[in-house]
Design a protein around this motif. Structure first.
Motif, PDB file in Angstrom:
ATOM      1  N   ALA B 360      48.075  46.990  55.149  1.00 17.41           N
ATOM      2  CA  ALA B 360      47.019  45.437  54.126  1.00 17.41           C
ATOM      3  C   ALA B 360      47.494  46.012  52.654  1.00 17.41           C
ATOM      4  CB  ALA B 360      45.438  46.316  54.257  1.00 17.41           C
ATOM      5  N   LEU B 361      47.214  46.964  52.586  1.00 18.23           N
ATOM      6  CA  LEU B 361      47.326  47.258  50.810  1.00 18.23           C
ATOM      7  C   LEU B 361      48.879  46.174  50.313  1.00 18.23           C
ATOM      8  CD1 LEU B 361      47.140  50.931  50.322  1.00 18.23           C
ATOM      9  CD2 LEU B 361      45.595  49.148  49.736  1.00 18.23           C
ATOM     10  N   GLN B 362      49.946  46.421  51.501  1.00 20.15           N
ATOM     11  CA  GLN B 362      51.570  45.529  51.104  1.00 20.15           C
ATOM     12  C   GLN B 362      51.080  44.373  51.025  1.00 20.15           C
ATOM     13  OE1 GLN B 362      54.249  46.132  53.465  1.00 20.15           O
ATOM     14  NE2 GLN B 362      54.193  48.657  53.333  1.00 20.15           N
ATOM     15  N   HIS B 363      50.161  43.884  52.223  1.00 12.81           N
ATOM     16  CA  HIS B 363      49.785  42.131  52.091  1.00 12.81           C
ATOM     17  C   HIS B 363      48.797  41.957  51.667  1.00 12.81           C
ATOM     18  CE1 HIS B 363      53.040  42.148  54.072  1.00 12.81           C
ATOM     19  NE2 HIS B 363      53.135  42.876  54.893  1.00 12.81           N
ATOM     20  N   GLN B 364      48.120  42.359  50.287  1.00 10.01           N
ATOM     21  CA  GLN B 364      46.890  42.604  49.550  1.00 10.01           C
ATOM     22  C   GLN B 364      46.297  40.809  49.047  1.00 10.01           C
ATOM     23  OE1 GLN B 364      45.148  44.942  46.779  1.00 10.01           O
ATOM     24  NE2 GLN B 364      47.323  45.966  46.309  1.00 10.01           N
ATOM     25  N   MET B 365      47.926  40.405  48.768  1.00 11.30           N
ATOM     26  CA  MET B 365      47.933  39.176  47.582  1.00 11.30           C
ATOM     27  C   MET B 365      47.451  38.176  49.105  1.00 11.30           C
ATOM     28  SD  MET B 365      46.255  40.369  44.817  1.00 11.30           S
ATOM     29  CE  MET B 365      46.857  37.861  44.075  1.00 11.30           C
ATOM     30  N   THR B 366      48.656  38.361  49.453  1.00 13.63           N
ATOM     31  CA  THR B 366      47.830  37.076  50.891  1.00 13.63           C
ATOM     32  C   THR B 366      46.785  36.911  51.413  1.00 13.63           C
ATOM     33  OG1 THR B 366      50.189  38.170  51.503  1.00 13.63           O
ATOM     34  CG2 THR B 366      49.893  36.501  52.854  1.00 13.63           C
ATOM     35  N   ILE B 367      46.321  38.181  51.784  1.00 13.25           N
ATOM     36  CA  ILE B 367      45.522  38.476  52.400  1.00 13.25           C
ATOM     37  C   ILE B 367      44.551  37.527  52.056  1.00 13.25           C
ATOM     38  CG2 ILE B 367      43.747  39.983  53.105  1.00 13.25           C
ATOM     39  CD1 ILE B 367      45.791  42.125  54.471  1.00 13.25           C
ATOM     40  N   ILE B 368      44.431  37.767  50.271  1.00 13.12           N
ATOM     41  CA  ILE B 368      43.471  37.137  50.025  1.00 13.12           C
ATOM     42  C   ILE B 368      43.662  35.569  49.544  1.00 13.12           C
ATOM     43  CG2 ILE B 368      42.807  37.198  46.852  1.00 13.12           C
ATOM     44  CD1 ILE B 368      41.535  40.040  47.759  1.00 13.12           C
ATOM     45  N   GLU B 369      45.362  35.315  49.772  1.00 15.59           N
ATOM     46  CA  GLU B 369      44.882  33.312  49.787  1.00 15.59           C
ATOM     47  C   GLU B 369      44.470  32.977  50.946  1.00 15.59           C
ATOM     48  OE1 GLU B 369      48.931  32.932  48.951  1.00 15.59           O
ATOM     49  OE2 GLU B 369      48.546  33.775  46.900  1.00 15.59           O
ATOM     50  N   GLU B 755      41.294  37.147  38.789  1.00 11.20           N
ATOM     51  CA  GLU B 755      40.502  36.547  39.869  1.00 11.20           C
ATOM     52  C   GLU B 755      40.821  37.573  41.260  1.00 11.20           C
ATOM     53  OE1 GLU B 755      38.210  33.212  40.571  1.00 11.20           O
ATOM     54  OE2 GLU B 755      37.874  33.237  38.102  1.00 11.20           O
ATOM     55  N   LYS B 756      41.879  36.787  41.295  1.00 14.84           N
ATOM     56  CA  LYS B 756      42.302  37.433  42.946  1.00 14.84           C
ATOM     57  C   LYS B 756      42.419  39.190  43.430  1.00 14.84           C
ATOM     58  CE  LYS B 756      44.205  33.066  44.658  1.00 14.84           C
ATOM     59  NZ  LYS B 756      45.344  32.131  44.971  1.00 14.84           N
ATOM     60  N   ARG B 757      42.862  39.186  41.691  1.00 17.72           N
ATOM     61  CA  ARG B 757      43.227  40.687  42.069  1.00 17.72           C
ATOM     62  C   ARG B 757      42.317  40.994  41.849  1.00 17.72           C
ATOM     63  NH1 ARG B 757      48.714  41.202  41.487  1.00 17.72           N
ATOM     64  NH2 ARG B 757      49.799  39.248  40.820  1.00 17.72           N
ATOM     65  N   GLN B 758      40.990  41.154  40.889  1.00 16.50           N
ATOM     66  CA  GLN B 758      40.054  41.910  40.680  1.00 16.50           C
ATOM     67  C   GLN B 758      39.663  41.890  42.261  1.00 16.50           C
ATOM     68  OE1 GLN B 758      36.717  40.393  38.676  1.00 16.50           O
ATOM     69  NE2 GLN B 758      38.428  40.875  36.060  1.00 16.50           N
ATOM     70  N   LEU B 759      39.449  40.675  42.867  1.00 17.57           N
ATOM     71  CA  LEU B 759      38.964  40.825  44.366  1.00 17.57           C
ATOM     72  C   LEU B 759      39.963  41.609  45.247  1.00 17.57           C
ATOM     73  CD1 LEU B 759      36.827  39.520  46.458  1.00 17.57           C
ATOM     74  CD2 LEU B 759      38.921  37.984  47.009  1.00 17.57           C
ATOM     75  N   ALA B 760      41.409  41.334  45.263  1.00 14.31           N
ATOM     76  CA  ALA B 760      42.178  42.739  46.163  1.00 14.31           C
ATOM     77  C   ALA B 760      41.976  44.033  45.752  1.00 14.31           C
ATOM     78  CB  ALA B 760      42.951  42.593  45.981  1.00 14.31           C
ATOM     79  N   SER B 761      41.533  43.689  44.466  1.00 13.74           N
ATOM     80  CA  SER B 761      40.921  45.676  43.860  1.00 13.74           C
ATOM     81  C   SER B 761      39.833  45.900  44.469  1.00 13.74           C
ATOM     82  CB  SER B 761      41.398  45.182  43.165  1.00 13.74           C
ATOM     83  OG  SER B 761      39.586  45.805  41.956  1.00 13.74           O
ATOM     84  N   SER B 762      38.585  45.017  44.871  1.00 16.31           N
ATOM     85  CA  SER B 762      38.176  45.511  45.424  1.00 16.31           C
ATOM     86  C   SER B 762      37.576  45.179  47.230  1.00 16.31           C
ATOM     87  CB  SER B 762      36.722  44.725  45.269  1.00 16.31           C
ATOM     88  OG  SER B 762      36.726  43.430  45.040  1.00 16.31           O
ATOM     89  N   LEU B 763      37.895  44.708  47.717  1.00 18.30           N
ATOM     90  CA  LEU B 763      38.808  44.765  49.097  1.00 18.30           C
ATOM     91  C   LEU B 763      39.139  45.425  49.513  1.00 18.30           C
ATOM     92  CD1 LEU B 763      39.136  41.085  49.733  1.00 18.30           C
ATOM     93  CD2 LEU B 763      37.423  41.768  50.649  1.00 18.30           C
ATOM     94  N   PHE B 764      40.420  46.547  48.863  1.00 20.08           N
ATOM     95  CA  PHE B 764      41.229  47.275  49.394  1.00 20.08           C
ATOM     96  C   PHE B 764      40.508  48.481  48.707  1.00 20.08           C
ATOM     97  CE2 PHE B 764      43.447  43.114  49.843  1.00 20.08           C
ATOM     98  CZ  PHE B 764      44.030  42.801  51.069  1.00 20.08           C
ATOM     99  N   VAL B 765      39.429  49.005  48.788  1.00 22.70           N
ATOM    100  CA  VAL B 765      39.561  50.014  47.559  1.00 22.70           C
ATOM    101  C   VAL B 765      39.521  51.231  48.839  1.00 22.70           C
ATOM    102  CG1 VAL B 765      37.237  51.838  47.020  1.00 22.70           C
ATOM    103  CG2 VAL B 765      37.918  49.310  45.940  1.00 22.70           C
ATOM    104  N   GLY B 766      39.890  52.452  48.959  1.00 24.94           N
ATOM    105  CA  GLY B 766      39.814  53.366  49.908  1.00 24.94           C
ATOM    106  C   GLY B 766      40.447  53.175  50.883  1.00 24.94           C
TER     107      GLY B 766
END
Lengths: 158, 1096
Positions: B360-369, B755-766
């Motif tokens: 999920a981490l690897q594909h975090q940007m795709t997931i956000i999209e 924004e997306k990156r921020q979102l990603a970082s908050s989504l994939f925390v931990g």
């Protein structure tokens, strides 16, 4: 297992209905309506899979559909079927129809409903995929057609 | 029907008459007639006109005309017009017509009728006849109709004929016969049991088509019992190898891929076989690797194979090399521009992410999209994925995303499902802050409205009522709720769902006193306003009135409430009326009021000791069970059993609401040691070069969003700003304007990106912290279906012997047989081992040694021994009978059982000359019940019963006293009555773990239950230890560790399924938190813990 195969046109008029699991008549119509409602509001550039809808099997069921010109081909399947596999099966079915009717169109489906059913019977039998090879399907159907043309009982010994 | 005919005759359109006038019309004509029918139907509005048109006129018609009319009837039925009158004609056509007409007849029958339709019986003979026909086409038609629709009772009639077709010379017939048999298997599995070896023959058929058809059967069979088909793994692997290697004729290629559907089917079968079985999995690694490698061509169908391959790889015993390749393939799906593939990629990720969060981490940007994708299906799938990766740190972001989606979604099904998930997340994770929780729940209530599951509001109210550890926090939470509801009531309430209004009124009634300066009269008034709305239901009115009654402490409020209530004292609805009358009564009786509504007692919700196990109903339940009622299953188990039919828990909506009942009684908000362990871990992972980074995470291509102080939005922003600058500097001056505009667009893009990156970082925390354990210990997603596995006796000779004994013995022990058959709730769960009592002892003794007394039992015994023949003497004369049981009987246990833990020998019952005693031996994987039947002068034999202890047992035992054994035993003239009920502890075995292992396991288990238990003995110094010891002794648990006021324990069922416990004492309460991979285990075990603590 395939639970139902529905073909309807852009206005939701059913063109071919085949259920492999028993539903009462009015339930069938309701399923067609709901399915049409679900499918018709989707653009052409979104994915061909749908989930949800509570009529057939609830959560364990998916709709896999393709839209050709004026017709929607919808397969309702349970979770044991592969999405992409069914998608290609629809393609095979449509190509077979095209071969049998030569440029198949909606009218063919209306006026040769019985033939479409026979073709479908060679592809899917009792909810299970029987044959996926287009040539084989066409051969079977043609065998039956030959019988029709000769108008007498054709006892085949092949 | 006759009136329909009449109507038809009078109002028959010319179209049908014209058909009459040209018998034997050409095909063209027929079509045009169908055409005009079609046209007329479209012009018509009335339903029965449709009927009339298709109705064949009374009078004889040739089958040929019938054929045309039948097609018309089919068309009418398809459009939804009732054409039941034509059913009988369809059958007639199938019976009487030539091949062509038959075909239409069969088609019509299979479309019109269903399996239990009476008319179908008329078809059976025709089908039989056609199956025996020499005409291939007739046989095909008959097989087709048999596989589509056939009455269950009539299967035996056609079965031999269909079986014969398995050896037919034409492959198409064989293939259809196989599918017809599969259909029979689906509707009546026991009737085709005898032909399983014929299926094997079909599997080995020289025609690949027949083999493909037989895979349908095997998929089903293996799904039901993978154990019994492990031996076929090799064949399936070989077949797949050949297919993949292109050994099939070219005919089978589809877009130059060899037999793709066949490959998929095989991969699915392999997944079932290799699941949780390392040895079998090892056999298939090679071919899976090959499949992955071959699926290179960029066509839909190769992706279909690839997807099945991925599923298989992640289902079977993991192999890191393959997993790596599979992970790459998932990337192909997820990153594909084709939306179908993206969808499947997300699905695959959803499944895989539990084992390997890194993906999920690897594909975090795709997931956000995908979260912002225009297709709601993709969005929903993404949310499903996020739901699976939710943890304490990202819960608020994910919940927000889900609520956003819900606000836009119109689909009821989606709403119910997602609302349940949001509620589950909100309750499951320690909330960031209380107001967030209240807000989220408010959003859930207003969005979910009245369609959501009723336990969501119930759980929420219970949570509020029962509170947590600290009183202060409870107060705060309740106050927040009161505040938010008061402000809601000030606005327009007409749009709020009924359920929400009910929650509001309950909370206000219960807790509004917490708010200082708020007059109860005020609240009553606001609640009263709710009642003015006509749209409000009676049920809600009841809730509102109930809330008012609680607020009647002050006379002011009472006055207002009475005024409102008075309106309803003559209401027709009894519940509402009672509520109103009660309120009035309360108003009149001052004494009563002061008693029921004491002014501001701290916490209105006084702790009531409720017997949550409902033990007072045990008697009732066991009675019901004895009468044959099915044991109770909680709703989520039922739901789960439904969804477990599937291979994988791939389906996002299967387990829509496993909201564990007690999740809301979150009385203990402290995480157990294991959890705090992990949170410290994830805390570390936020450290700079990132544990995750050094952890061999493949983060190339993924922007690092983590820094020492959490994620790095500002830093990146500056970096990016720096990156921009040179471009503007180097831009030639005449292009300045242009580049400026470019730059602005660029920077907006950058902003969005940001924004997306921020979102990603908050989504994939931990996420990164949990990878290691998950890869190894695959969480068992769906395992309870395998509970009923039989316990197999290990030694085959043993089995033989015991079989021989039991058969030869049946004569005299029919009562025992009955007992053995009936006593155990589920016969499949039991394996019997009837063994002669300690064979060594017996070998030297013979029946001559039996004192020739005219005692009936002895005669019986010698009879038995002579019956048992070569299998070893059963009866043994014993001179030691008079000795104590404890000393004597255990020595008769067979050597395999001697060293094991066992209970004391108890005498179950005794008659004048016979007595029955038993002891329980705790074998590693079973409970063995050793039974000794003792006569006056001998020990007749010992009987061993292995209970395959399963969850069901534990569970039914949890509901009521397990039925155990209860039977009258008739042996000769002596009659005994006995009953044995295996205690719960029989099912548990200690699970020795280290604290570290415990921590890993704790995280990977999904089902948990929490509860507070009252410790009765307050005077004890070390309450925790006392409680732990009690649990250990009563339930055979293993104490892993005790850390301060927390203790962790582990146990496993005999079937090897683990359950972890976390105990924590505070103020006379023992907070127990149980976790297990199996849904019901925590619930059951909790019940037993409760009992154990109470009995202490």
């Amino acid at each position: 297992m395939i639970k139902a195969i529905l073909i309807f046109n852009n206005h939701g008029k059913p063109r071919l209905i085949r259920f492999y699991q028993y539903f009462a008549e009015d339930m069938q119509q309701q399923i067609i309506r709901e399915t049409f409602h679900l499918v018709s509001k989707r653009d052409d550039n979104v994915c061909n899979f749908l989930e949800g809808g509570s009529l057939i099997g609830g959560s364990d069921y998916k709709l896999i559909y393709r839209h050709y010109a004026t017709l929607y081909f919808v397969f309702c399947v349970d979770s044991s079927e592969s999405e992409l596999g069914i998608l290609d099966l629809i393609q095979v079915f449509v190509e077979t129809l095209d071969k049998c009717f030569e440029n198949v169109c909606e009218l063919d489906l209306i006026f040769h409903m019985d033939k479409v059913h026979y073709i479908l019977q060679e592809v899917v039998m009792g909810g299970m995929v029987l044959e996926t090879n287009m040539n084989e399907i066409v051969a079977q159907v043609e065998l039956q057609n030959r019988m029709e043309k000769s108008e007498f009982v054709f006892i085949s010994r092949m | 029907m006759s009136d329909v005919v009449e109507k038809t005759l009078t109002a028959l359109p010319g179209l049908l008459l014209s058909l009459d006038s040209q018998p034997g019309a050409a095909k063209l004509c027929a079509t045009s007639r169908l055409g005009s029918l079609v046209r007329s139907i479209t012009e018509l509005t009335s339903k029965n006109v449709g009927e009339e048109m298709a109705e064949p006129p009374a009078g004889p018609r040739s089958p040929k005309q019938m054929k045309e009319i039948m097609v018309r009837a089919i068309y009418c039925e398809m459009l939804g017009y009732e054409a039941s009158f034509s059913y009988i004609h369809a059958i007639k056509l199938a019976q009487q017509g030539s091949v062509l007409e038959k075909r239409v007849g069969y088609l019509a029958v299979s479309l019109f009728l269903h399996e239990s339709h009476d008319l179908l019986l008329l078809l059976v003979n025709t089908v039989l006849k056609d199956l025996q026909s020499t005409n291939l086409i007739e046989v095909c038609m008959a097989l087709t109709v048999v596989s589509q629709i056939f009455p269950k009772d009539m299967i035996p009639a056609v079965l031999p004929l269909v079986e014969d077709k398995l050896t037919h010379s034409k492959e198409i017939i064989r293939r259809k016969a196989v599918l017809a048999l599969y259909k029979f298997y689906l509707i009546a599995p026991n009737q085709v049991q005898h032909i399983h070896d014929k299926f094997r023959k079909a599997l080995c058929d020289k025609d690949p088509g027949v083999m493909t058809a037989s895979l349908h059967i095997y998929l089903k069979l293996i799904k039901e019992s993978p154990e019994s088909y492990k031996d076929l793994t090799d064949s399936f692997v070989t077949i797949l190898k050949q297919v993949v290697g292109g050994k099939l004729p070219v005919d089978f290629n589809y877009h130059s891929v060899p037999a793709p559907w066949l490959q998929m089917q095989l991969l699915r079968i392999l997944a079932l076989l290799g699941k949780e079985d390392q040895r079998t999995s090892e056999m298939m690694y090679e071919v899976l690797d090959e499949s992955l490698r071959r699926a290179e061509i960029n066509h839909n169908i190769t992706y279909a194979i690839l997807y099945e391959c991925l599923k298989t790889i992640y289902t079977i015993h993991p192999k890191s090399e393959l997993l790596e390749k599979a992970a790459k393939c998932i990337g192909k799906f997820v990153l594909s521009p084709k939306i179908n593939l993206k969808y499947l990629g997300l699905k695959a990720l959803t499944y895989v992410v539990q084992q390997d969060p890194n993906l999920a981490l690897q594909h975090q940007m795709t997931i956000i999209e995908c979260l912002d994708h225009s297709d709601p299906i993709i969005k929903r799938e993404t949310l499903e994925l996020l739901y699976r990766i939710t943890n304490g740190q990202n819960v608020s972001v994910i919940v927000e995303k889900m609520l956003d989606f819900l606000r836009l979604s119109k689909d009821e099904y989606t709403t119910i499902d997602l609302v349940g998930k949001v509620a589950e997340l909100a309750e499951k994770y320690p909330f960031p802050y209380n107001s967030w929780f209240i807000q989220t729940m408010n959003a859930i209530f207003s969005i979910g409205g009245d369609v959501m599951q009723p336990d969501i509001p119930n759980n929420f109210l219970r949570l509020l009522a029962e509170g947590f550890d600290s009183d202060e926090e409870d107060r705060q939470l309740r106050l927040l709720a009161v505040d938010s509801y008061l402000s809601l009531l000030e606005c327009d309430t007409s749009g709020l769902p009924q359920r929400f209004l009910q929650v509001i009124s309950w909370v206000l009634g219960e807790f509004s006193f917490l708010k200082e300066g708020l007059e109860p009269a005020d609240v009553v008034e606001r609640l009263g306003k709710l009642l003015d709305d006509d749209a409000i239901t009676t049920e809600t009115r009841c809730w509102v009135l109930a809330a008012m009654s609680k607020l009647c402490g002050s006379s002011d409020a009472l006055c207002k409430a009475e005024k409102v209530a008075h309106k309803y004292t003559s209401c027709l609805d009894t519940a509402l009326r009672q509520q109103a009358v009660e309120l009035e009564l309360l108003g009149r009786d001052v004494d009563l009021r002061t008693r029921v509504l004491p002014q501001h007692v701290i916490g209105f919700c006084v702790w009531l000791q409720v017997d949550s196990s409902l033990s007072f109903l045990d008697g009732f339940v066991s009675d019901a069970l004895a009468r044959g009622a099915a044991p109770y299953k909680p709703p989520h188990q039922r739901q789960e059993e439904l969804s477990q039919e599937k291979i994988l828990n791939f389906e996002p909506y299967g387990l829509s609401l496993p909201v564990s009942l007690s999740a809301c009684s979150l009385t203990d908000r402290q995480s157990p040691t294991a959890l705090s362990l992990s949170s410290s871990l994830s805390g570390n992972s936020a450290d700079p070069p990132l544990k995750a980074g050094s952890n061999l995470l493949k983060l190339e291509g993924v922007k690092r969003v983590w820094g020492k102080q959490g994620y790095l939005p500002e830093k990146q922003a500056t970096e990016e700003a720096l990156a921009q600058e040179p471009s503007s500097i180097f831009a030639p001056s005449h292009q300045q304007a242009c580049s400026e505009s470019q730059q602005t667009t660029f920077s907006t893009i950058v902003e969005q990106d940001q924004e997306k990156r921020q979102l990603a970082s908050s989504l994939f925390v931990g996420l990164g912290s949990q990878n290691a354990p998950c890869l190894l210990g695959k969480p068992e997603a769906s395992s309870s279906q395998r509970f009923r596995r039989k316990v197999r006796p290990e030694d085959p000779s043993d089995v033989n012997r015991s079989l021989a004994v039991s058969s030869s013995f049946s004569h005299s022990s029919s009562a025992l047989d009955v007992l053995l058959d009936n006593a155990i709730p589920d016969p499949t769960a039991v394996c019997l081992l009837v063994e002669p009592a300690s064979a060594q002892n017996l070998s030297d003794s013979t029946s001559e040694a039996v004192p020739a007394v005219g005692n009936t039992e002895v005669v019986e015994a010698s009879e038995v021994s002579s019956l048992s023949g070569g299998s070893g003497p059963l009866a043994q004369p014993s001179s030691q009978v008079e000795r104590g049981l404890e000393s004597d009987l255990p020595s008769r246990l067979p050597a395999t059982l001697v060293g094991l833990l066992r209970s004391d020998v108890e005498e179950l019952c005794s008659g004048e000359s016979l007595s029955l005693s038993a002891c329980k031996v705790f074998d590693a994987d079973a409970l063995v019940l050793a039974i000794f039947l003792k006569g006056a002068e001998f020990v007749l034999f010992s009987l061993f019963v292995c209970f395959s202890l399963c969850l069901n047992h534990l569970y039914s035992e949890g509901v009521a006293q397990c039925q155990g054994w209860e039977e009258h035993l008739n042996l000769g003239e002596a009659s005994l009555y006995h009953s044995v009920s295996p205690p719960a502890s029989c099912s548990c075995r200690p699970l020795p773990l280290t604290t570290e292992e415990y921590g890993k396991m704790w995280l990977s288990f999904s089902h948990d239950v929490k509860q507070n238990l009252m410790l009765l003995k307050h005077e004890e110094e070390d309450q925790l230890e006392a409680a732990l010891t009690a649990l250990k002794e009563k339930l055979c648990l293993h104490i892993v560790d005790v850390i301060g006021a927390e203790g962790i324990m582990a146990c496993q069922l005999v079937s090897g399924r683990p359950c972890l416990l976390h105990c924590h004492t505070h103020g006379g309460m023992l907070a127990i938190w149980l976790r297990s991979p199996i849904a019901d285990l925590p619930d059951c075990l909790l019940y037993h813990c409760q009992k154990a603590i109470q009995e202490r």
